[in-house]
Enzyme design. Structure first.
Site, PDB file in Angstrom:
ATOM      1  CG  ASP A   3       2.976  -1.911   9.165  1.00  0.00           C
ATOM      2  OD1 ASP A   3       2.916  -3.011   8.960  1.00  0.00           O
ATOM      3  OD2 ASP A   3       3.083  -0.959   8.536  1.00  0.00           O
ATOM      4  CG  ASP A  24       6.439  -2.514  10.047  1.00  0.00           C
ATOM      5  OD1 ASP A  24       7.103  -3.131   9.268  1.00  0.00           O
ATOM      6  OD2 ASP A  24       6.225  -1.099  10.078  1.00  0.00           O
ATOM      7  CB  THR A  49      -1.998   7.380  -3.174  1.00  0.00           C
ATOM      8  OG1 THR A  49      -1.528   6.022  -3.317  1.00  0.00           O
ATOM      9  CG2 THR A  49      -0.915   8.244  -3.674  1.00  0.00           C
ATOM     10  NE  ARG A  62      -2.526   0.886   3.804  1.00  0.00           N
ATOM     11  CZ  ARG A  62      -3.202   1.403   4.729  1.00  0.00           C
ATOM     12  NH1 ARG A  62      -4.647   1.550   4.476  1.00  0.00           N
ATOM     13  NH2 ARG A  62      -2.622   2.025   5.965  1.00  0.00           N
TER      14      ARG A  62
HETATM   15  C1  PRP Z   1      -1.062  -3.921   4.870  1.00  0.00           C
HETATM   16  C2  PRP Z   1      -1.902  -5.089   5.127  1.00  0.00           C
HETATM   17  C3  PRP Z   1      -2.972  -5.152   3.750  1.00  0.00           C
HETATM   18  C4  PRP Z   1      -3.075  -3.667   3.612  1.00  0.00           C
HETATM   19  C5  PRP Z   1      -4.440  -3.189   4.207  1.00  0.00           C
HETATM   20  O1  PRP Z   1      -0.112  -4.431   3.904  1.00  0.00           O
HETATM   21  O2  PRP Z   1      -1.194  -6.419   5.244  1.00  0.00           O
HETATM   22  O3  PRP Z   1      -2.311  -5.875   2.740  1.00  0.00           O
HETATM   23  O4  PRP Z   1      -2.083  -2.820   4.196  1.00  0.00           O
HETATM   24  O5  PRP Z   1      -4.747  -1.969   3.609  1.00  0.00           O
HETATM   25  P1  PRP Z   1      -5.687  -1.593   2.668  1.00  0.00           P
HETATM   26  O6  PRP Z   1      -7.133  -2.401   3.133  1.00  0.00           O
HETATM   27  O7  PRP Z   1      -5.920  -0.116   2.799  1.00  0.00           O
HETATM   28  O8  PRP Z   1      -5.529  -2.053   1.292  1.00  0.00           O
HETATM   29  P2  PRP Z   1       1.004  -3.337   3.665  1.00  0.00           P
HETATM   30  O9  PRP Z   1       0.687  -2.647   2.493  1.00  0.00           O
HETATM   31  O10 PRP Z   1       1.247  -2.270   4.540  1.00  0.00           O
HETATM   32  O11 PRP Z   1       2.167  -4.075   3.273  1.00  0.00           O
HETATM   33  P3  PRP Z   1       2.949  -5.297   4.104  1.00  0.00           P
HETATM   34  O12 PRP Z   1       1.864  -6.347   4.465  1.00  0.00           O
HETATM   35  O13 PRP Z   1       4.006  -5.591   3.270  1.00  0.00           O
HETATM   36  O14 PRP Z   1       3.343  -4.545   5.414  1.00  0.00           O
HETATM   37  N1  URA Z   2      -2.176  -2.023   7.412  1.00  0.00           N
HETATM   38  C1  URA Z   2      -1.894  -2.616   8.719  1.00  0.00           C
HETATM   39  O1  URA Z   2      -1.092  -3.176   8.787  1.00  0.00           O
HETATM   40  N2  URA Z   2      -2.693  -1.811   9.793  1.00  0.00           N
HETATM   41  C2  URA Z   2      -3.576  -1.019   9.466  1.00  0.00           C
HETATM   42  O2  URA Z   2      -4.321  -0.804  10.467  1.00  0.00           O
HETATM   43  C3  URA Z   2      -4.008  -0.731   8.275  1.00  0.00           C
HETATM   44  C4  URA Z   2      -3.343  -1.244   7.092  1.00  0.00           C
END
Ligand code: PRP
Ligand code: URA
Length: 227
Positions: free
Chosen positions: A198, A201, A106, A102
């Protein structure tokens, strides 16, 4: 739309562990794994079965087995932490990966990886991502699955925001969502409240600098595909 919040005392107890900001990654991973195991029966309860004769040590008996192959599709990276518990309960499942990141500003998902099986149309698909925030990532993942021919898809998450549920149900009204919790709302940065923070993380013990590094990689990957 089918939205299922899986209220169960054992799931709620594990969520209570995940929500604690000081929970270390190894305990966070274990709790996520246990929730995934507890969610699996709900997600799979209407999977079709077929009958096969089995020879016990004493006589034959008709037993029921899953009729279709199961494919687990974690959305990288946080979905990987969610995968283990499902694999524990459905060990014969295949695993296909979708990589999405994400954009921090944006909030739009960037696709950096997709590897889906050729027979996906014949399979039961469980799409896995701990967080349904704006819904952008899950909506894009279903689009990739549908484009590859997937028909029977269910989406599993730990925590869903109402905004994400609404957007997802609008985009894919025929894909059921199963969540361990429906939270209150998103904050202005697109994080779920009260949420978990997150998820990626916290699962993998990375911090802000690492998030930025992986985002930059995704950005370059997408740009190189466009150029
Ligand atoms: C997080 C989570 C989802 C997304 C959700 O991933 O694991 O994939 O955000 O957000 P959304 O519903 O607004 O799209 P992230 O993009 O942070 O990547 P990561 O899993 O690599 O940390
Ligand atoms: N992605 C995450 O990991 N946590 C949130 O709360 C939203 C998006």
């Amino acid at each position: 739309m089918a939205f299922h919040e899986l209220r169960h005392p054992l799931i709620e107890q594990e969520l209570g562990i995940l929500r604690q900001k000081d929970c270390p990654s190894h305990l966070f991973r274990q709790a996520v794994r246990r929730i995934a195991m507890l969610m699996t029966p709900y997600l799979t309860q209407d999977f079709e079965t077929s009958t096969q004769d089995v020879e016990t040590p004493l006589e034959n008996v008709a037993c029921r087995f899953l009729a279709a192959p199961v494919v687990l599709v974690p959305i990288l990276r946080a979905g990987l932490g969610f995968l283990d518990g499902f694999l524990e309960v459905i060990p014969q499942a295949s695993v296909a990966h979708i990589g999405l990141k994400r954009d921090e500003f944006t909030l739009q998902p960037l696709t950096y990886y997709s590897n889906l099986p050729a027979n996906i149309a014949d399979c039961e698909i469980l799409l896995l991502d701990p967080m349904l925030a704006t819904g952008g990532s899950a909506i894009e993942a279903v689009r990739l699955l549908r484009a590859a021919g997937a028909k029977r898809i269910r989406f599993a998450c730990l925590v869903a925001a109402p905004e994400g549920v609404e957007a997802f149900a609008h985009a894919w009204p025929d894909v059921a969502i199963y969540a361990a919790a429906l939270d209150r709302c998103l904050n202005k940065h697109g994080y779920i409240l009260p949420g978990l923070g997150d998820a990626g993380d916290r699962l993998f013990g990375t911090w802000f600098a690492m998030s930025r590094a992986s985002f930059s990689l995704a950005w370059y990957w997408n740009r190189s595909k466009r150029d």
